[in-house]
Scaffold this active site. Structure first.
Site, short mmCIF file in Angstrom:
data_model
loop_
_atom_site.label_atom_id
_atom_site.label_comp_id
_atom_site.label_asym_id
_atom_site.label_seq_id
_atom_site.Cartn_x
_atom_site.Cartn_y
_atom_site.Cartn_z
N ASP A 59 0.85 -1.20 0.00
CA ASP A 59 0.00 0.00 0.00
C ASP A 59 0.88 1.25 0.00
OD1 ASP A 59 -1.88 2.10 0.69
OD2 ASP A 59 -3.22 0.51 1.36
N SER A 109 -7.02 4.15 -1.66
CA SER A 109 -6.85 2.70 -1.67
C SER A 109 -8.14 1.94 -1.97
CB SER A 109 -6.29 2.23 -0.32
OG SER A 109 -5.01 2.73 -0.11
N THR A 172 -7.99 -1.91 1.63
CA THR A 172 -7.41 -2.95 0.75
C THR A 172 -7.92 -4.35 1.08
OG1 THR A 172 -5.48 -1.59 0.30
CG2 THR A 172 -5.27 -3.95 -0.10
N GLU A 236 -5.96 -7.59 25.19
CA GLU A 236 -4.58 -7.11 25.31
C GLU A 236 -4.49 -5.77 26.02
OE1 GLU A 236 -0.67 -6.52 22.38
OE2 GLU A 236 -2.67 -6.79 21.52
N PHE A 285 -5.03 -9.22 15.60
CA PHE A 285 -3.89 -9.07 16.49
C PHE A 285 -3.77 -7.70 17.15
CE2 PHE A 285 -2.84 -12.26 13.24
CZ PHE A 285 -2.67 -13.36 14.07
N ASP A 334 2.00 2.74 3.65
CA ASP A 334 1.18 3.92 3.41
C ASP A 334 1.07 4.78 4.66
OD1 ASP A 334 -1.19 5.30 1.84
OD2 ASP A 334 -2.05 4.70 3.76
N ASP A 375 -1.13 -0.09 -4.78
CA ASP A 375 -2.40 0.52 -5.15
C ASP A 375 -2.20 1.95 -5.64
OD1 ASP A 375 -1.57 1.23 -2.61
OD2 ASP A 375 -3.52 0.93 -1.65
N HIS A 376 -1.21 2.63 -5.08
CA HIS A 376 -0.91 4.01 -5.45
C HIS A 376 0.48 4.33 -4.94
CE1 HIS A 376 -1.48 5.01 -1.24
NE2 HIS A 376 -2.64 4.37 -1.28
#
Length: 521
Positions: A59, A109, A172, A236, A285, A334, A375-376
């Site tokens: 990305d 994106s 994405t 977490e 995660f 990104d 993507d870009h």
């Protein structure tokens, strides 16, 4: 190739849209993508059929990022860096993709992943719908929905997986399974009241309720909060809660749908997962995006790397009777660029290379098509006349453009040092300059003497420009650096890879993958 020949060939390249969706075969972008593949086949011949496909998306990984990451990776290995080769640069075929969306020169994106995974160009900000759907127009989303590569793969009996370092509901990864007029509708609290009242589902629900085939076999990434009610504490970070307002526990819903599936939320749990037939794994995660690779070792519960997630996904999907389709996103390249932080952006790009290396080592080149693209781009630049082997994150040492090579930092016209890497815009803007205080000038007729040059730049000779938190200087002050609009690279290897050549519209990637899988024969 004559128009009549292209028209005849198009009859063999059909795609069945899901119920309620638009007739994507009538979409001009779709037609043009199919025709481009037909023409490409006349140049390279009919591709060998791929059993599996792995699509890697870096990305924001434009050409400048690839070059800088190549050098950074080499220098971390103790070499000068310029001669280094990233794993995906070993792939034998390359092309360039034009990334503009139907409404923006410089895209986001969401529109770009729709091009990559659905074969049509569309607006920025929307996912899995064509350009007839305006941003936020949920009423038009169903009619404008376009089938994704993952929906088609599931319907054909392939196993599928999505791996990312962002939230699994981010643009994405969501491009694999979601149809929405707003990429930000990741959980119900982001969906407008009117859309919720009409029964429009947020992106997290669309993942769990994915109706094609038997759903995604593997989904690994961040975004835990999108799946839990706002009354549930995070395992977490107990001080944080889920994000959902509707009281739904989507992980529990996923477990009900797949009683034999495994849900994991930390590295040790992921690495303990063994193969099952069919596999069923959901890994979330982090409450939001996963840690940058540079910071991952400091995560309390322990997060897997992109390479580790990729390895586990391939191991689980490899036994698929009819083959598999896997999307792997290095999504935080990104994010670091937006922050003006090349240190972390390059670290993320190097980790994407590590993930590609894992895929190359664990797949058969005669069975698996591997495609790596972006993507870009972003506004990162490499400039100055740094000598070979100069630290890519460091000050330019070598020359200011004239004279012999020197170990002293090169200087601008105000006598100040500068770095090799910089951004066209972003948060690293050094502050208001004396020249700006004088009022506007008319480039290119400004004088170039030292007295007329910006005096507001900092003295970088005593600044640790190679430190993790250093922000590269930017020309324009923005709260976040923007995307770049230039073409991005495509690297490909394996059956069907020869179709990736030339300068292509971004939606061509989808059609070339379809051809490599033999779905167009």
């Amino acid at each position: 190739m004559h128009r009549s020949s292209i028209a005849a060939a198009l009859l063999t390249l059909t795609c069945t849209a899901p119920a309620g969706a638009s007739d994507v075969n009538a979409n001009p972008w779709y037609q043009a993508g199919r025709a481009a593949v037909v023409q490409a086949r006349t140049q390279v011949g009919a591709p060998a059929r791929a059993r599996n496909v792995i699509l890697f998306v870096g990305d924001g990984m434009g050409i400048a990022t690839v070059t800088a990451a190549r050098i950074r990776d080499g220098q971390l290995r103790g070499h000068s860096g310029e001669e280094n080769v990233l794993a995906f640069e070993t792939l034998p075929f390359t092309a360039l993709a034009k990334t503009y969306s139907t409404d923006f020169q410089v895209p986001d994106s969401a529109g770009t992943i729709t091009a990559l995974l659905a074969g049509v160009k569309t607006r920025s900000g929307v996912l899995g719908v064509d350009e007839t759907v305006a941003r936020d127009d949920f009423a038009a989303a169903a009619a404008g929905a376009v089938p994704t590569l993952f929906e088609q793969a599931e319907d054909r009996g392939l196993w599928t997986g999505v791996v990312t370092t962002t939230r699994i509901t981010h643009a994405t990864p969501a491009g694999a399974y979601a149809h929405t007029p707003n990429r930000d509708w990741e959980f119900d609290g982001k969906v407008p009241v009117a859309a919720r009242a009409a029964g429009f589902r947020d992106i997290a629900r669309q993942l769990v309720e994915f109706a094609h085939g038997d759903g995604l076999e593997v989904a690994l990434g961040g975004g835990r909060a999108m799946f839990f009610p706002n009354t549930v504490a995070d395992p977490e970070y107990p001080e944080q809660r889920g994000a959902r307002l509707d009281g739904r526990d989507l992980v529990a819903q996923w477990r009900e749908r797949y009683p034999g599936g495994r849900y994991v939320w930390k590295r040790d749990e992921l690495l303990a997962v063994t193969a099952a037939t069919p596999p069923r794994l959901l890994g979330l995660f982090d409450p939001s995006h996963m840690q940058y690779e540079a910071d991952r070792a400091r995560d309390g519960a322990g997060e897997p790397s992109l390479a580790e997630m990729t390895a586990r996904a391939i191991a689980l999907l490899a036994p698929a009777p009819r083959g598999y389709l896997l999307l792997v996103e290095g999504g935080r390249i990104d994010h670091a660029h937006h922050a003006g932080n090349a240190y972390r952006a390059l670290g993320e790009a190097v980790e994407l290379s590590n993930a590609v290396r894992v895929a190359l080592e664990r797949t058969a080149g005669t069975e698996t098509l591997i495609v790596v693209t972006a993507d870009h781009s972003h506004t990162l630049t490499l400039a100055g006349y740094a000598k070979r082997g100069n630290p890519i994150l460091g000050l330019v040492r070598g020359s200011s453009g004239e004279g012999p090579i020197s170990d002293a930092p090169a200087q601008d016209l105000s006598g100040r040092a500068y770095t090799t890497l910089g951004y066209a815009n972003g948060p690293g803007y050094p502050g208001k300059s004396d020249r700006q205080q004088e009022g506007p000038k008319h480039f290119p007729h400004e004088p170039t003497s030292a007295s007329a040059v910006t005096q507001g730049r900092p003295d970088l000779t005593s600044v640790a420009t190679e430190a993790a938190d250093f922000l590269q200087e930017s020309m324009l002050p923005l709260g976040a650096e923007t995307h770049g609009g230039e073409d991005v690279p495509i690297y490909a290897g394996g059956p069907g890879a020869a179709l990736f050549h030339g300068v292509r519209e971004q939606n061509y990637v989808y059609h070339a993958i379809v051809a490599a899988l033999g779905w167009s024969d």
